[in-house]
Design an enzyme around this catalytic site. Structure first.
Site, PDB file in Angstrom:
ATOM      1  N   GLU A 259       0.833  -1.202   0.000  1.00 25.74           N
ATOM      2  CA  GLU A 259       0.000   0.000   0.000  1.00 25.74           C
ATOM      3  C   GLU A 259       0.871   1.257   0.000  1.00 25.74           C
ATOM      4  O   GLU A 259       0.521   2.267  -0.627  1.00 25.74           O
ATOM      5  CB  GLU A 259      -0.943   0.001   1.208  1.00 25.74           C
ATOM      6  CG  GLU A 259      -1.984  -1.099   1.168  1.00 25.74           C
ATOM      7  CD  GLU A 259      -2.812  -1.058  -0.109  1.00 25.74           C
ATOM      8  OE1 GLU A 259      -3.376   0.005  -0.408  1.00 25.74           O
ATOM      9  OE2 GLU A 259      -2.893  -2.093  -0.806  1.00 25.74           O
ATOM     10  N   TRP A 262       2.013   1.635  -3.555  1.00 26.19           N
ATOM     11  CA  TRP A 262       0.949   2.251  -4.367  1.00 26.19           C
ATOM     12  C   TRP A 262       0.992   3.764  -4.213  1.00 26.19           C
ATOM     13  O   TRP A 262       0.797   4.521  -5.177  1.00 26.19           O
ATOM     14  CB  TRP A 262      -0.435   1.734  -3.937  1.00 26.19           C
ATOM     15  CG  TRP A 262      -0.923   0.525  -4.649  1.00 26.19           C
ATOM     16  CD1 TRP A 262      -1.008  -0.747  -4.154  1.00 26.19           C
ATOM     17  CD2 TRP A 262      -1.423   0.447  -6.000  1.00 26.19           C
ATOM     18  NE1 TRP A 262      -1.528  -1.596  -5.104  1.00 26.19           N
ATOM     19  CE2 TRP A 262      -1.790  -0.898  -6.237  1.00 26.19           C
ATOM     20  CE3 TRP A 262      -1.584   1.388  -7.022  1.00 26.19           C
ATOM     21  CZ2 TRP A 262      -2.320  -1.321  -7.466  1.00 26.19           C
ATOM     22  CZ3 TRP A 262      -2.114   0.965  -8.241  1.00 26.19           C
ATOM     23  CH2 TRP A 262      -2.477  -0.371  -8.452  1.00 26.19           C
ATOM     24  N   TRP A 290     -21.140  10.782 -20.128  1.00 20.05           N
ATOM     25  CA  TRP A 290     -21.666  10.615 -18.772  1.00 20.05           C
ATOM     26  C   TRP A 290     -23.102  11.128 -18.697  1.00 20.05           C
ATOM     27  O   TRP A 290     -23.458  12.119 -19.339  1.00 20.05           O
ATOM     28  CB  TRP A 290     -20.801  11.387 -17.775  1.00 20.05           C
ATOM     29  CG  TRP A 290     -19.353  11.006 -17.796  1.00 20.05           C
ATOM     30  CD1 TRP A 290     -18.322  11.739 -18.291  1.00 20.05           C
ATOM     31  CD2 TRP A 290     -18.782   9.789 -17.296  1.00 20.05           C
ATOM     32  NE1 TRP A 290     -17.136  11.067 -18.135  1.00 20.05           N
ATOM     33  CE2 TRP A 290     -17.385   9.863 -17.529  1.00 20.05           C
ATOM     34  CE3 TRP A 290     -19.296   8.651 -16.687  1.00 20.05           C
ATOM     35  CZ2 TRP A 290     -16.507   8.844 -17.170  1.00 20.05           C
ATOM     36  CZ3 TRP A 290     -18.426   7.628 -16.323  1.00 20.05           C
ATOM     37  CH2 TRP A 290     -17.054   7.734 -16.567  1.00 20.05           C
ATOM     38  N   ASN A 325     -11.037   1.502   2.590  1.00 17.25           N
ATOM     39  CA  ASN A 325     -10.559   1.456   1.204  1.00 17.25           C
ATOM     40  C   ASN A 325     -11.386   0.525   0.315  1.00 17.25           C
ATOM     41  O   ASN A 325     -11.660   0.856  -0.842  1.00 17.25           O
ATOM     42  CB  ASN A 325      -9.086   1.037   1.155  1.00 17.25           C
ATOM     43  CG  ASN A 325      -8.520   1.185  -0.247  1.00 17.25           C
ATOM     44  OD1 ASN A 325      -8.534   2.262  -0.811  1.00 17.25           O
ATOM     45  ND2 ASN A 325      -8.042   0.088  -0.823  1.00 17.25           N
ATOM     46  N   TRP A 343     -16.322  10.563 -13.196  1.00 12.73           N
ATOM     47  CA  TRP A 343     -15.467  10.262 -12.041  1.00 12.73           C
ATOM     48  C   TRP A 343     -14.948  11.531 -11.369  1.00 12.73           C
ATOM     49  O   TRP A 343     -14.691  11.542 -10.166  1.00 12.73           O
ATOM     50  CB  TRP A 343     -14.289   9.372 -12.459  1.00 12.73           C
ATOM     51  CG  TRP A 343     -13.388   9.941 -13.532  1.00 12.73           C
ATOM     52  CD1 TRP A 343     -13.506   9.749 -14.884  1.00 12.73           C
ATOM     53  CD2 TRP A 343     -12.246  10.784 -13.347  1.00 12.73           C
ATOM     54  NE1 TRP A 343     -12.510  10.429 -15.549  1.00 12.73           N
ATOM     55  CE2 TRP A 343     -11.720  11.064 -14.631  1.00 12.73           C
ATOM     56  CE3 TRP A 343     -11.610  11.329 -12.232  1.00 12.73           C
ATOM     57  CZ2 TRP A 343     -10.587  11.874 -14.829  1.00 12.73           C
ATOM     58  CZ3 TRP A 343     -10.491  12.131 -12.415  1.00 12.73           C
ATOM     59  CH2 TRP A 343      -9.996  12.392 -13.702  1.00 12.73           C
ATOM     60  N   TRP A 366      -9.863   6.971  -8.191  1.00  4.86           N
ATOM     61  CA  TRP A 366     -11.062   7.243  -8.984  1.00  4.86           C
ATOM     62  C   TRP A 366     -10.876   6.832 -10.446  1.00  4.86           C
ATOM     63  O   TRP A 366     -11.792   6.252 -11.053  1.00  4.86           O
ATOM     64  CB  TRP A 366     -11.443   8.720  -8.869  1.00  4.86           C
ATOM     65  CG  TRP A 366     -12.328   8.927  -7.689  1.00  4.86           C
ATOM     66  CD1 TRP A 366     -11.971   9.344  -6.437  1.00  4.86           C
ATOM     67  CD2 TRP A 366     -13.725   8.648  -7.625  1.00  4.86           C
ATOM     68  NE1 TRP A 366     -13.057   9.347  -5.604  1.00  4.86           N
ATOM     69  CE2 TRP A 366     -14.158   8.943  -6.304  1.00  4.86           C
ATOM     70  CE3 TRP A 366     -14.665   8.201  -8.553  1.00  4.86           C
ATOM     71  CZ2 TRP A 366     -15.487   8.781  -5.908  1.00  4.86           C
ATOM     72  CZ3 TRP A 366     -15.996   8.054  -8.149  1.00  4.86           C
ATOM     73  CH2 TRP A 366     -16.386   8.338  -6.840  1.00  4.86           C
TER      74      TRP A 366
END
Length: 434
Positions: A259, A262, A290, A325, A343, A366
């Site tokens: 993590e 990331w 969208w 998360n 998004w 996102w």
């Protein structure tokens, strides 16, 4: 102007004195060091909520730093204003010979630092910046041809291959504390001075038990369990050292270390591909049509979609500033796929509400959910909220905590899953064909 020639260390996302890279080099400079923090009006004026808990968090830690320095006979210089206006004031007030700071990789921060570097350069003052908020930054982990990685797994392999003890070694600032400028205590503006309201807020502790890290891989995906470290807000504002956390990850938990990798990865992506802050990483995804239904967006924001795991997550976020998360992924997938809402709308809402909001990680998450990002979930992967609930909240402990009306006749979904899934697949296909 004081008679002393000094160095200034500018705190930003590193609200600690211990194991602080830029501060270490400032204290080694041979000049007495005056630490500085600026409550930046460019950032604060853009906040809608005068009760914003993140400002409360920062203010508390600024007071903590001020008190630590006071006990050493030094002080923290705290300013409220726009940095490009504050710095000329400081240069008139102090005989500044050098400025030290730690790097920030966000677009606004890079623009700000460029302006301040110019102001200092015109005054003949060097501006030194250092890596502190990540283990590897910018071009330190790249492909063999020098190009940046855009897929996490090979990046993480290279990250681990390049890692040495030196990358996680602490900077011994403590032994240099005697080099802080001796000065009388300086006033810290109150929250009210800056137009904010002090609110009661309980923030996660800065420590995390070994047992939690050891069990992290097994428990991390279950939102009803206390299985995550909750350290993200401390990492965001640098009240803890990334190097100290990486050492613990190496010793206790590879899933938890991943993590942290990331986090480095998304910072590197933002640095190399700054367009992601406003547009899709994959340009083709900017063609998706969208729906952007405002009533449905409001229902999502308020946790009123009729999908219990989604609503639980949004209510937890609105009330506490935190969202687990796993649930972040589910809520983001629901907004972009089930409701076909851009998004960027969801990213902006999270940016307002999350205590741990970090542009690179929030944007990366996102765009991952929307399918538009680097190493993203493919567009045809549409989370089924019911299956996610069965898998990660099987006893409905998380859902029932936040959605007490779940199971009542009045609690109904705003859209049916199969219909929404098929609509999303058709819309994405059409957009990606353009």
């Amino acid at each position: 102007m004081t008679k002393n020639s000094i160095a200034i260390f500018w705190h930003r996302r590193d609200l600690r004195l211990e194991d602080n890279a830029g501060l270490f080099y400032a204290l080694q400079s041979g000049l007495p060091v005056l630490p500085l923090f600026i409550f930046d009006r460019h950032i604060l004026d853009a906040l809608d909520d005068r009760h914003d808990k993140r400002v409360v968090f920062i203010h508390r830690h600024v007071l903590r730093l001020s008190e630590q320095l006071r006990q050493m006979g030094s002080s923290l210089l705290v300013k409220y204003g726009k940095p490009e206006e504050v710095w000329p004031e400081i240069l008139r007030e102090y005989d500044v010979k050098a400025v030290f700071t730690n790097r920030d990789y966000e677009p606004y921060a890079k623009e700000r630092d460029g302006k301040i570097a110019q102001i200092l350069s015109r005054a003949g003052i060097p501006f030194h910046d250092y890596k502190d908020q990540c283990i590897f930054d910018r071009d330190e982990v790249v492909k063999d041809d020098g190009s940046p990685y855009t897929v996490f797994t090979p990046y993480s392999r290279k990250w681990k291959k390049l890692l040495t003890d030196a990358h996680t070694a602490a900077y011994d600032t403590v032994s240099l504390f005697h080099n802080f400028l001796k000065t009388k205590p300086l006033l810290v503006p109150t929250l009210e001075d800056m137009g904010f309201v002090s609110v009661e807020a309980v923030f996660p502790p800065m420590g995390v038990p070994d047992t939690l890290l050891q069990q992290y891989g097994a428990k991390r995906d279950f939102p009803a369990l206390p299985g995550t470290s909750r350290l993200s807000v401390h990492l965001r504002f640098g009240t803890v050292s990334i190097r100290a956390l990486a050492r613990r990850g190496l010793a206790l938990s590879e899933p938890w270390l991943n993590e942290l990798i990331w986090r480095d990865f998304y910072m590197m992506i933002l640095y190399h591909f700054p367009h992601v802050a406003t547009r899709a990483f994959k340009p083709a995804y900017d063609h998706i049509q969208w729906r952007n239904n405002e009533k449905e967006f409001e229902a999502w924001c308020n946790g009123k979609t009729g999908y219990p795991i989604v609503d639980a997550g949004m209510r937890e976020l609105n009330e506490t500033g935190f969202m687990h998360n796993r649930v972040r992924m589910i809520t983001a997938s629901f907004l972009t796929k089930h409701l076909l809402i851009d998004w960027r709308w969801g990213e902006a809402y999270f940016a307002k509400k999350l205590l741990d909001f970090d542009l690179s990680a929030n944007n990366g998450g996102w765009q991952w959910a929307a399918g538009s990002g680097c190493d993203a979930a493919p567009y045809f992967r549409v989370f089924n909220p019911a299956l996610q609930t069965q898998k990660f909240d099987p006893e409905l402990r998380y859902v029932r905590k936040w959605v007490p009306e779940f199971g009542s006749l009045s609690y109904q979904p705003i859209v049916q899953h199969e219909f929404a899934r098929n609509r999303a697949l058709e819309t994405y296909k059409a957009g990606l064909r353009e």
